[in-house]
Design a protein around this motif. Structure first.
Motif, PDB file in Angstrom:
ATOM      1  N   TYR A  92       0.818  -1.209   0.000  1.00  0.00           N
ATOM      2  CA  TYR A  92       0.000   0.000   0.000  1.00  0.00           C
ATOM      3  C   TYR A  92       0.854   1.262   0.000  1.00  0.00           C
ATOM      4  O   TYR A  92       0.446   2.317   0.483  1.00  0.00           O
ATOM      5  CB  TYR A  92      -0.987  -0.007   1.176  1.00  0.00           C
ATOM      6  N   LYS A  93       2.039   1.163  -0.539  1.00  0.00           N
ATOM      7  CA  LYS A  93       2.922   2.308  -0.751  1.00  0.00           C
ATOM      8  C   LYS A  93       4.014   1.875  -1.717  1.00  0.00           C
ATOM      9  O   LYS A  93       4.267   0.678  -1.906  1.00  0.00           O
ATOM     10  CB  LYS A  93       3.542   2.794   0.560  1.00  0.00           C
ATOM     11  N   LEU A  94       4.638   2.855  -2.344  1.00  0.00           N
ATOM     12  CA  LEU A  94       5.757   2.602  -3.244  1.00  0.00           C
ATOM     13  C   LEU A  94       6.932   3.464  -2.813  1.00  0.00           C
ATOM     14  O   LEU A  94       6.756   4.645  -2.504  1.00  0.00           O
ATOM     15  CB  LEU A  94       5.390   2.937  -4.696  1.00  0.00           C
ATOM     16  N   VAL A  95       8.121   2.889  -2.789  1.00  0.00           N
ATOM     17  CA  VAL A  95       9.309   3.665  -2.430  1.00  0.00           C
ATOM     18  C   VAL A  95       9.545   4.761  -3.464  1.00  0.00           C
ATOM     19  O   VAL A  95       9.861   5.904  -3.127  1.00  0.00           O
ATOM     20  CB  VAL A  95      10.543   2.747  -2.321  1.00  0.00           C
ATOM     21  N   HIS A  96       9.359   4.428  -4.745  1.00  0.00           N
ATOM     22  CA  HIS A  96       9.512   5.407  -5.828  1.00  0.00           C
ATOM     23  C   HIS A  96       8.195   5.455  -6.604  1.00  0.00           C
ATOM     24  O   HIS A  96       8.020   4.741  -7.591  1.00  0.00           O
ATOM     25  CB  HIS A  96      10.674   5.032  -6.746  1.00  0.00           C
ATOM     26  N   ASP A  97       7.292   6.279  -6.123  1.00  0.00           N
ATOM     27  CA  ASP A  97       5.957   6.348  -6.713  1.00  0.00           C
ATOM     28  C   ASP A  97       5.944   7.362  -7.856  1.00  0.00           C
ATOM     29  O   ASP A  97       6.181   8.558  -7.635  1.00  0.00           O
ATOM     30  CB  ASP A  97       4.948   6.759  -5.635  1.00  0.00           C
ATOM     31  N   PRO A  98       5.663   6.919  -9.103  1.00  0.00           N
ATOM     32  CA  PRO A  98       5.680   7.834 -10.246  1.00  0.00           C
ATOM     33  C   PRO A  98       4.565   8.870 -10.212  1.00  0.00           C
ATOM     34  O   PRO A  98       4.591   9.841 -10.979  1.00  0.00           O
ATOM     35  CB  PRO A  98       5.521   6.892 -11.448  1.00  0.00           C
ATOM     36  N   ARG A  99       3.598   8.696  -9.333  1.00  0.00           N
ATOM     37  CA  ARG A  99       2.483   9.648  -9.246  1.00  0.00           C
ATOM     38  C   ARG A  99       2.832  10.890  -8.437  1.00  0.00           C
ATOM     39  O   ARG A  99       2.125  11.895  -8.506  1.00  0.00           O
ATOM     40  CB  ARG A  99       1.269   8.961  -8.607  1.00  0.00           C
ATOM     41  N   VAL A 100       3.912  10.822  -7.671  1.00  0.00           N
ATOM     42  CA  VAL A 100       4.286  11.936  -6.800  1.00  0.00           C
ATOM     43  C   VAL A 100       4.912  13.063  -7.627  1.00  0.00           C
ATOM     44  O   VAL A 100       5.813  12.828  -8.437  1.00  0.00           O
ATOM     45  CB  VAL A 100       5.272  11.472  -5.712  1.00  0.00           C
ATOM     46  N   THR A 101       4.455  14.279  -7.415  1.00  0.00           N
ATOM     47  CA  THR A 101       4.989  15.439  -8.134  1.00  0.00           C
ATOM     48  C   THR A 101       6.329  15.862  -7.519  1.00  0.00           C
ATOM     49  O   THR A 101       6.640  15.481  -6.387  1.00  0.00           O
ATOM     50  CB  THR A 101       4.009  16.615  -8.052  1.00  0.00           C
ATOM     51  N   PRO A 102       7.131  16.657  -8.238  1.00  0.00           N
ATOM     52  CA  PRO A 102       8.392  17.160  -7.655  1.00  0.00           C
ATOM     53  C   PRO A 102       8.168  17.908  -6.345  1.00  0.00           C
ATOM     54  O   PRO A 102       8.907  17.720  -5.378  1.00  0.00           O
ATOM     55  CB  PRO A 102       8.936  18.080  -8.748  1.00  0.00           C
ATOM     56  N   LEU A 103       7.127  18.755  -6.309  1.00  0.00           N
ATOM     57  CA  LEU A 103       6.805  19.460  -5.071  1.00  0.00           C
ATOM     58  C   LEU A 103       6.348  18.468  -4.010  1.00  0.00           C
ATOM     59  O   LEU A 103       6.735  18.565  -2.839  1.00  0.00           O
ATOM     60  CB  LEU A 103       5.710  20.497  -5.321  1.00  0.00           C
ATOM     61  N   GLY A 104       5.545  17.491  -4.415  1.00  0.00           N
ATOM     62  CA  GLY A 104       5.059  16.478  -3.498  1.00  0.00           C
ATOM     63  C   GLY A 104       6.184  15.673  -2.879  1.00  0.00           C
ATOM     64  O   GLY A 104       6.123  15.301  -1.705  1.00  0.00           O
ATOM     65  N   HIS A 105       7.214  15.399  -3.666  1.00  0.00           N
ATOM     66  CA  HIS A 105       8.367  14.653  -3.145  1.00  0.00           C
ATOM     67  C   HIS A 105       9.027  15.430  -2.011  1.00  0.00           C
ATOM     68  O   HIS A 105       9.394  14.856  -0.976  1.00  0.00           O
ATOM     69  CB  HIS A 105       9.377  14.399  -4.259  1.00  0.00           C
ATOM     70  N   LYS A 106       9.166  16.739  -2.181  1.00  0.00           N
ATOM     71  CA  LYS A 106       9.775  17.576  -1.146  1.00  0.00           C
ATOM     72  C   LYS A 106       8.895  17.625   0.098  1.00  0.00           C
ATOM     73  O   LYS A 106       9.395  17.585   1.226  1.00  0.00           O
ATOM     74  CB  LYS A 106      10.014  18.987  -1.689  1.00  0.00           C
ATOM     75  N   LEU A 107       7.585  17.715  -0.120  1.00  0.00           N
ATOM     76  CA  LEU A 107       6.666  17.749   1.013  1.00  0.00           C
ATOM     77  C   LEU A 107       6.720  16.442   1.797  1.00  0.00           C
ATOM     78  O   LEU A 107       6.708  16.440   3.024  1.00  0.00           O
ATOM     79  CB  LEU A 107       5.231  18.007   0.528  1.00  0.00           C
ATOM     80  N   ARG A 108       6.791  15.332   1.085  1.00  0.00           N
ATOM     81  CA  ARG A 108       6.841  14.029   1.754  1.00  0.00           C
ATOM     82  C   ARG A 108       8.164  13.824   2.487  1.00  0.00           C
ATOM     83  O   ARG A 108       8.175  13.287   3.599  1.00  0.00           O
ATOM     84  CB  ARG A 108       6.649  12.907   0.730  1.00  0.00           C
ATOM     85  N   LYS A 109       9.243  14.238   1.868  1.00  0.00           N
ATOM     86  CA  LYS A 109      10.553  14.052   2.483  1.00  0.00           C
ATOM     87  C   LYS A 109      10.648  14.807   3.800  1.00  0.00           C
ATOM     88  O   LYS A 109      11.296  14.357   4.753  1.00  0.00           O
ATOM     89  CB  LYS A 109      11.652  14.502   1.528  1.00  0.00           C
TER      90      LYS A 109
END
Length: 211
Positions: A92-109
């Motif tokens: 129910y999660k992906l380490v490298h999820d292609p759906r995540v936006t560049p901004l979203g990646h920063k928010l998640r990190k």
């Protein structure tokens, strides 16, 4: 297996501090939340994302986050390869999820995508510390009925033992994630919650905040 926790005094004071700390946090971070909301909107799509999770007493609630994925990300078949789809259905999660936006990646990190959950805490859906709020299908696929009852005997948390200790390093497949979540349930205490909060802060500032 340990009994479902019934520490009335602990949970009374925990709820008091949940309300106090969530209000205090919202007063401090609301300018940051406003900026993030504007940036996400500028990135295309809605600023917030809501998903139904299971809460205390097996009651569903809407969990709020800043949107970190592309619009229509729930249409998995449009974004994921068969291999990624298989991994998602297991964890129910992906380490490298292609759906995540560049901004979203920063928010998640930085875990900033989870700031709207302060409203969930204020409403009583969640606590600051507790097990991860899970999907109904996620619970059905990875926990027995007895384990589900134990896991949902407390409010899910903004952070918790699994998030602070392992996160991406443990999985449902090897049963470590289930063991870590249930480990917390059997040992709920003020000392454990404080320990988890310090561990979470350390993990976020080390750059391992993303799930």
């Amino acid at each position: 297996m340990e009994n479902i926790p019934k520490h009335g005094i602990y949970f009374f004071f925990k709820r008091f501090f949940d309300i106090f700390l969530s209000i205090l946090a919202l007063l401090v971070v609301w300018p940051v939340m406003l900026i993030i909301a504007l940036l996400v909107r500028r990135d295309g799509g809605k600023a917030f994302y809501a998903q139904t999770r299971m809460g205390k007493g097996d009651k569903p609630f809407s969990l709020y986050k800043f949107r970190s994925m592309m619009p229509n990300a729930e249409r998995l078949e449009d974004f994921l390869t068969p291999e990624e789809m298989a991994e998602y259905k297991k964890e129910y999660k992906l380490v490298h999820d292609p759906r995540v936006t560049p901004l979203g990646h920063k928010l998640r990190k930085s875990s900033l995508d989870e700031l709207p959950q302060l409203f969930n805490i204020l409403r009583g859906d969640m606590s600051i510390v507790g097990p991860r709020p899970l999907l109904d299908a996620e619970l059905k696929g990875n926990y027995t009925l007895e384990e589900r009852a134990r896991l949902l005997s407390v409010r899910p948390g903004l952070t918790g033992y699994w998030q602070a200790v392992a996160r991406n390093e443990s999985s449902y497949k090897n049963k470590e994630r289930q063991q870590q979540e249930l480990y917390y349930i059997g040992r709920v205490s003020l000392g454990m919650d404080i320990k988890i909060l310090f561990m979470t802060v350390k993990r976020v500032f080390s750059g391992k905040g993303a799930v």
